[in-house]
Structure formats: structure tokens, C-alpha cells
Motif scaffolding. Structure first.
Motif, PDB file in Angstrom:
ATOM      1  N   UNK A 228       0.829  -1.207   0.000  1.00  0.00           N
ATOM      2  CA  UNK A 228       0.000   0.000   0.000  1.00  0.00           C
ATOM      3  C   UNK A 228       0.864   1.258   0.000  1.00  0.00           C
ATOM      4  N   UNK A 229       1.833   1.300   0.867  1.00  0.00           N
ATOM      5  CA  UNK A 229       2.691   2.485   0.957  1.00  0.00           C
ATOM      6  C   UNK A 229       3.536   2.656  -0.297  1.00  0.00           C
ATOM      7  N   UNK A 230       4.018   1.562  -0.830  1.00  0.00           N
ATOM      8  CA  UNK A 230       4.822   1.633  -2.054  1.00  0.00           C
ATOM      9  C   UNK A 230       3.978   2.190  -3.208  1.00  0.00           C
ATOM     10  N   UNK A 231       2.757   1.716  -3.317  1.00  0.00           N
ATOM     11  CA  UNK A 231       1.874   2.170  -4.385  1.00  0.00           C
ATOM     12  C   UNK A 231       1.587   3.663  -4.271  1.00  0.00           C
ATOM     13  N   UNK A 232       1.210   4.100  -3.082  1.00  0.00           N
ATOM     14  CA  UNK A 232       0.790   5.491  -2.932  1.00  0.00           C
ATOM     15  C   UNK A 232       1.975   6.453  -2.873  1.00  0.00           C
ATOM     16  N   UNK A 233       3.157   5.968  -2.489  1.00  0.00           N
ATOM     17  CA  UNK A 233       4.341   6.822  -2.576  1.00  0.00           C
ATOM     18  C   UNK A 233       4.650   7.143  -4.035  1.00  0.00           C
ATOM     19  N   UNK A 234       4.471   6.178  -4.917  1.00  0.00           N
ATOM     20  CA  UNK A 234       4.668   6.430  -6.339  1.00  0.00           C
ATOM     21  C   UNK A 234       3.533   7.260  -6.930  1.00  0.00           C
TER      22      UNK A 234
END
Length: 477
Positions: A300-306
Motif C-alpha cells: 500500500x505504501x509503495x503504491x501510494x508513494x509512487x
């Protein structure tokens, strides 16, 4: 008005199948929350979403590490609009000049039938030709004249076969980890392949590198492309990356800076990244402790950081992968779907549902709102990005604690969030891990002439979304 889309037959089948096999398919519990629950995020199948920059991995089908027929029913209901597929020269051409397309037809047509557009990666080598290159990750490039001529014929046949259905092409996977691969040799292979693609599909998009992380290799490749006068053949550079903290997008930032030196039109895309759900896994991040919960939070964090950096994103990967070395099998547990020993689906992990919540909300109608001020009363490191739908539409805010890698605990604390230039008519809070939607009580809201302040707002190390109730796909729980 809150939208209540009906559950699709495909999604119902997923839930029923999981229940019948004894697994409680569903999202993770998420954070403890004292706010009143009003429902949950309703899934949106890919066919229900007009457009988005999200993609999911369908890799290694060329080496039979997964079986598309076993998991294809989970693809459309996930909500990703793209599917990354390795086309497998060695699997397709087993005898010189004879192409077996049936397996790839099944993947391409099976994805398109569900509203998912495949993007095809041309790789790896082929052992039926001397000097044909390696057939898997880290393998060498084709080098002999006979092998390169055969590669050209296969690449042309591939594009001719799928150009009416596919317009995104990636050339090789992680050439920078092949011990004998030189950037200049990869540039030569890239140029000859890209020129074939351009001749057969002038409007097609061509992606370079699939970089594992070697920036020196990338720079030398771009230097070679410039020397040949062929930089215009690169529409985008795809990069991979598996940092301990998913909010670390330094590789993306560094690649953007590097690419801009050669052409302002080269896009940088995240081509492969995702967390495992166990520590005894094949590949990246295998030396850290993992659970299905921390996998979902990391993703989730990886997706929304991008998303906050406006980077198109491919989540690795949909199905767990069985890497074979003789009789030994090592599972790559980065899949959103848990695999049985026979490569059928055991159940969808919490990471599947977490991604589904993101895909249901963050389609291309939401654009990042730059330079909108905010203030919080916490001294902890956090990420916060504001989005707006259209020119004057509703806003939503994604935020989370991002100072450390995700933990096994879902302990929430409270902050006060002040938005001096943004307001909401009926704000709700979404926990993307669980998918639950919570009402913000009026007594926690202070309104000003142009803004809003919310007290006792939960925050933890997985993303939460503050948004307008009417703008979110919510259904009864």
C-alpha cells in the motif's frame, strides 16, 4: 450520493471459492478505530474503470512458474488496468521458425476480455540457437549473428500478431544483473528491436531497461543510445526496486534526473516492485521477516508513494511463483494470491484486497494537487498527498506514518489536521488496509471560511484516506 455498485459474478466466485476451501478470504483487520463505521470500499472491476495508471504483474508465465488459467479469474476483479507479461522467446519458438502462440494468446485475450490491457516484455534468450542467450533472470543477451537474426524474426512476428491488441512493449528484463551483459550490447539489442516495433506499429510505446537498480549501467546505456542517435526510440524507462522502507523512491528520482539529461520526453515508470508474505522466499527482500499483514502494508505504501510522485506503477505480482531448479522448488511469495503446491490458488491474501481498495479509488480522474498547504500537530514523519477530481471537483487526502518500514502492529495514534484552503461537506475516513469507511463526527470538525480542521484523526503506518463521502465507492458492510 454514495455509489453502491453490485458485486460482480467473478468477485462472488472468488469469495465463494475461498470459503469452500476453508480460507477466510478478506482484507486485513486494519487499525482499531473508535469512529462509527458506515460501510466499506466497494471493489471496481477493471472493466468498470475507464482508465488508470495501475498495473499488476503476470510475470514468469514464459517459464511456467505460474499458470495463467489457474488465476485469471482474479485478474479483472482486482481492478488494475494493466498486466505485465513476459513473452518468452524460448517458450514460443521451440523449433527454428515454428512459433507456438497458443499460451500467449490465452494470456493476452484473457486479460483483454476482463478490461485489462497487457503490456508485453520481449525476453529472454533461446537455447535452440548457438549464442542465443540465457533463458531466465540474469541470463546473457543473444550475441551470435544467427541468434540475433532469429530474434529479429521472432520480434517482428510477435508485434505483427498482437499489434491490434497491444501497444506497449518492454525490451528485456533487468539486463543490468546479467554478469556478461554490457550496456553497449544491450543498447544494440534495444535499437534493433525498437526499430522493428516502430516499423510494425509506429504509435506503439517502447520501454527500456527494466532496471534492477544499477544506475551506472543505465547511464552507459543512455550514452550509447545518444551516440547512435537513437534516444527517440525510448518512450519510457522502467525501473524496479525493493527497499526496506517502501516510501524510499530515490531510485525513481535519480532515474528521472538522469533521463532528463538525454530527453525531456522520456517517462520513468515503476515496472516491478512488491513485498513477499514470508521470509523464506525467492528474490528481493528475502532476508527480512514478513507476514501477510506487513506485505499488504508495504505494498500500500509503495503504491501510494509512487502515486504521489505521478509515477505509473506495476505491482509485483498477482500470483505466487514457483521457481524451479531441477527438482528443487522455491516459492516467490510476493504474489497477492497464495499458491497451492499444484499452482492453483489457495486464497487471496490481504494484499490482494488492499490493492483492490487502491484501484477502486485512485483512477485517472484524481490528480495530485500540488502546493496545497496543511499542518499537523505531530513531530513524527508522515506522508500526506492531496488529490482533486477534475478542475473543480472533490478532494481526497492520502496520509500515513512513513518513517519506518511497516510493523506487525496496527497501533493508531491521533493527530490534528488543518487544511487552510480545503474543505469537505461530509468527510469520511477510509482505512485502505481493511477497506472500512468511517464517519467523522461533527464535533471533531472545525470549519473556517476556506478551510477545515479535524481533531483526533487516526494515523498509523498504513495509508488512510480522508475524502468526500459522495466521491467514494462505498457499500454496506
Amino acid at each position: 450520493m454514495t455509489r453502491l455498485p453490485a458485486i460482480s459474478a467473478a468477485l462472488f466466485g472468488i469469495v465463494l471459492a475461498a470459503w469452500q476451501t476453508g480460507f477466510a478470504a478478506g482484507p486485513a483487520e486494519g487499525m482499531p478505530c473508535e469512529l462509527p463505521s458506515i460501510g466499506k470500499i466497494a471493489p471496481r472491476a477493471a472493466s468498470q474503470i475507464k482508465s488508470s495508471s495501475w498495473s499488476v504483474g503476470g510475470e514468469t508465465l514464459d517459464r511456467d512458474f505460474a499458470v495463467f488459467a489457474n488465476y485469471k479469474q482474479y485478474l479483472g476483479p482486482l481492478g488494475a488496468k494493466g498486466l505485465r507479461v513476459q513473452t518468452g522467446w524460448a517458450k514460443t519458438e521451440r523449433e527454428p521458425g515454428q512459433y507456438q502462440w497458443q499460451w500467449l494468446d490465452e494470456v493476452v485475450d484473457g486479460a483483454l476480455a476482463q478490461g485489462v490491457r497487457p503490456w508485453l516484455e520481449l525476453s529472454y534468450g533461446n537455447p535452440i540457437y548457438s549464442g542465443g542467450g540465457g533463458t531466465g533472470l540474469g541470463g546473457g543477451l543473444p550475441t551470435s549473428p544467427d541468434a540475433l537474426a532469429a530474434w529479429d524474426r521472432w520480434a517482428r512476428a510477435l508485434v505483427q500478431r498482437y499489434r491490434d491488441r497491444v501497444n506497449e512493449w518492454e525490451i528485456w528484463n533487468e539486463p543490468d544483473i546479467g554478469k556478461n551483459n554490457k550496456p553497449e550490447d544491450y543498447a544494440s539489442l534495444y535499437i534493433r528491436t525498437a526499430e522493428i516495433i516502430r516499423a510494425e506499429q509506429p504509435q506503439g510505446k517502447i520501454y527500456a531497461l527494466g532496471l534492477a537498480g544499477n544506475m551506472k549501467f543505465a547511464e552507459q546505456f543512455l550514452d550509447a543510445m545518444k551516440q547512435h542517435g537513437k534516444v527517440e526510440l525510448i518512450d519510457a524507462i522502467t525501473i524496479h526496486g525493493y527497499p526496506a522502507n517502501p516510501d524510499d523512491i530515490s531510485l525513481t528520482n535519480n532515474m528521472r534526473k538522469l533521463a532528463a539529461k538525454y530527453s525531456p520526453r522520456i517517462e520513468v515508470r515503476q515496472g516491478e516492485t512488491g513485498a513477499p508474505s514470508t521470509s523464506n522466499t525467492f528474490g528481493a527482500l528475502r532476508n527480512r521477516p514478513w507476514t501477510e499483514l506487513t506485505q499488504a502494508k508495504w505494498n500500500l505504501r509503495r503504491m501510494l508513494a509512487h502515486r504521489a510522485a505521478d509515477v505509473p506503477f506495476n505491482l509485483f505480482t498477482l500470483m505466487e511463483l514457483a521457481y524451479r531448479n531441477g527438482d528443487k522448488v522455491t516459492m516467490n511469495t510476493k504474489g497477492l494470491l497464495k499458491s497451492n503446491p499444484d499452482q492453483t490458488v489457495a486464497y487471496p491474501k490481504p494484499a490482494y484486497f488492499a490493492a483492490q481498495h487502491v484501484f477502486a479509488i485512485f483512477d485517472d480522474s484524481w490528480q495530485r494537487l500540488a502546493n496545497a498547504p496543511f499542518k499537523t500537530d505531530t513531530d513524527r514523519k508522515l506522508a500526506l498527498t492531496i488529490y482533486q477530481q477534475g478542475e473543480t471537483g472533490p478532494r481526497l487526502i492520502a496520509y500515513w506514518l512513513n518513517g519506518d518500514p511497516p510493523s506487525e502492529k496496527n497501533t493508531a495514534t491521533a493527530i490534528q489536521l488543518t487544511l487552510p484552503t480545503i474543505t469537505f461537506e461530509e468527510p469520511v475516513l477510509v482505512d485502505l488496509l481493511s477497506g472500512r469507511v468511517y464517519q467523522i463526527p461533527k464535533e471533531k470538525i472545525t470549519r473556517s471560511e476556506r478551510g477545515i480542521s479535524i481533531s483526533q484523526l487516526p494515523i498509523y503506518d498504513a495509508p488512510l484516506v480522508l475524502g468526500e463521502r459522495s466521491a467514494l465507492p462505498i457499500e454496506a458492510e
